[in-house]
Design a protein around this motif. Structure first.
Motif, PDB file in Angstrom:
ATOM      1  N   THR A  44      99.918  39.202 -17.911  1.00 51.41           N
ATOM      2  CA  THR A  44     100.575  39.337 -16.606  1.00 51.41           C
ATOM      3  C   THR A  44     101.787  38.414 -16.458  1.00 51.41           C
ATOM      4  O   THR A  44     102.271  38.208 -15.341  1.00 51.41           O
ATOM      5  N   GLY A  45     102.271  37.869 -17.570  1.00 52.75           N
ATOM      6  CA  GLY A  45     103.629  37.344 -17.609  1.00 52.75           C
ATOM      7  C   GLY A  45     103.852  35.861 -17.422  1.00 52.75           C
ATOM      8  O   GLY A  45     104.997  35.408 -17.432  1.00 52.75           O
ATOM      9  N   HIS A  46     102.781  35.056 -17.297  1.00 50.75           N
ATOM     10  CA  HIS A  46     103.001  33.647 -16.933  1.00 50.75           C
ATOM     11  C   HIS A  46     103.789  32.870 -17.988  1.00 50.75           C
ATOM     12  O   HIS A  46     104.687  32.097 -17.657  1.00 50.75           O
ATOM     13  N   ALA A  49     107.486  34.258 -18.193  1.00 48.35           N
ATOM     14  CA  ALA A  49     108.308  33.838 -17.052  1.00 48.35           C
ATOM     15  C   ALA A  49     108.678  32.359 -17.169  1.00 48.35           C
ATOM     16  O   ALA A  49     109.809  31.960 -16.846  1.00 48.35           O
ATOM     17  N   ALA A  53     112.498  31.035 -17.401  1.00 49.51           N
ATOM     18  CA  ALA A  53     113.032  30.049 -16.440  1.00 49.51           C
ATOM     19  C   ALA A  53     113.654  28.859 -17.161  1.00 49.51           C
ATOM     20  O   ALA A  53     114.531  28.179 -16.616  1.00 49.51           O
ATOM     21  N   ALA A  71     102.785  42.063 -14.602  1.00 47.39           N
ATOM     22  CA  ALA A  71     103.780  41.042 -14.972  1.00 47.39           C
ATOM     23  C   ALA A  71     105.077  41.281 -14.192  1.00 47.39           C
ATOM     24  O   ALA A  71     105.695  40.335 -13.680  1.00 47.39           O
ATOM     25  N   ASN A  74     104.460  40.258 -10.612  1.00 49.49           N
ATOM     26  CA  ASN A  74     104.377  38.795 -10.475  1.00 49.49           C
ATOM     27  C   ASN A  74     105.745  38.140 -10.602  1.00 49.49           C
ATOM     28  O   ASN A  74     106.038  37.150  -9.933  1.00 49.49           O
ATOM     29  N   TYR A  75     106.551  38.686 -11.530  1.00 52.47           N
ATOM     30  CA  TYR A  75     107.833  38.040 -11.874  1.00 52.47           C
ATOM     31  C   TYR A  75     108.923  39.104 -11.914  1.00 52.47           C
ATOM     32  O   TYR A  75     109.311  39.564 -13.009  1.00 52.47           O
ATOM     33  N   GLU A  77     111.966  39.064 -11.818  1.00 54.58           N
ATOM     34  CA  GLU A  77     113.113  38.724 -12.664  1.00 54.58           C
ATOM     35  C   GLU A  77     112.867  39.110 -14.132  1.00 54.58           C
ATOM     36  O   GLU A  77     113.811  39.218 -14.918  1.00 54.58           O
ATOM     37  N   LEU A  78     111.598  39.331 -14.490  1.00 55.85           N
ATOM     38  CA  LEU A  78     111.258  39.707 -15.872  1.00 55.85           C
ATOM     39  C   LEU A  78     111.238  41.218 -16.070  1.00 55.85           C
ATOM     40  O   LEU A  78     111.121  41.693 -17.201  1.00 55.85           O
TER      41      LEU A  78
END
Ligand SMILES: C[S@@+](CC[C@H](N)C(=O)[O-])C[C@H]1O[C@@H](n2cnc3c(N)ncnc32)[C@H](O)[C@@H]1O
Length: 194
Positions: A44-46, A49, A53, A71, A74-75, A77-78
């Motif tokens: 899910t992208g943690h 991301a 960043a 993902a 959640n983010y 921008e991704l």
């Protein structure tokens, strides 16, 4: 439907701690990475991301469509940097493409019989001299009778699989971890030979 997609749809995502891997965050803060970065099994992208960043041009890859959707939610921008796909069937256009591959709980998720294929896929995706930066789950402390995933990966097993094609340039037991994983992981960085 794949095992992993079913896990996401059923809400059985006990591995997802809602934050990047602490050893990975620590390592990449102390050794910032830029360029093109592939995060296989990004969930899910943690982690993806966090690296984005920090300034990396990150591609997050996951075989489970629901993971990719989450993902992106959640983010946001991704969103344009997430790919639903199989690590074992990467596009030819990704050959020698990435400066870094970042591993966290993808290697321990695949069947041990696929580990050589994992090594080959990552090797193919990295440019010569590129690095595989990983938090390797050495000892998941499985319940009796439970075989995994997560599948443990002893350092000797990692040496056997990656040693032929990569040089080991960093190797330590991290001081930081998600609660409950203290002392059970290892940070290892491998540089692609050639
Ligand atoms: C244990 S989960 C870890 C997810 C994420 N790294 C995290 O720590 O939250 C393993 C992930 O690898 C993905 N995965 C498994 N096999 C894969 C494959 N062959 N190609 C791409 N992703 C895969 C699964 O869908 C799942 O999201």
């Amino acid at each position: 439907m794949s095992h992993w997609e079913k896990c996401y749809q059923d809400g059985d995502t006990h591995w997802d701690r809602g934050a990047p891997s602490p050893p990975l965050a620590q390592y990449t803060t102390e050794h910032p990475i830029g360029g093109l970065v592939l995060v296989p099994g990004c969930g899910t992208g943690h982690d993806a991301a966090f690296l984005a960043a920090q300034g990396a041009d990150v591609t997050g890859l996951d075989i489970a469509p629901t993971a990719v959707e989450r993902a992106a939610a959640n983010y946001p921008e991704l969103a344009g940097h997430l790919v639903e796909g199989d690590l074992f069937d990467l596009p030819q256009t990704w050959n020698d493409r990435f400066d870094h591959v970042v591993e966290h709980t993808c290697f321990c998720a695949i069947p041990p019989a696929m580990r050589e294929a994992y090594c080959a896929a990552v090797h193919r995706a990295l440019r010569p001299g590129g690095t595989l930066i990983g938090v390797w789950f050495i000892n998941p402390e499985l319940d009796p009778g439970h075989e995994g995933p997560p599948f443990p990966s002893a350092p000797e097993e990692l040496d056997r699989i990656f040693g032929q094609h990569f040089d080991l340039i960093t190797d330590y037991v991290p001081e930081t971890a998600y609660p409950g994983r203290e002392g059970r992981e290892r940070v290892r960085v491998w540089r692609k030979k050639g």
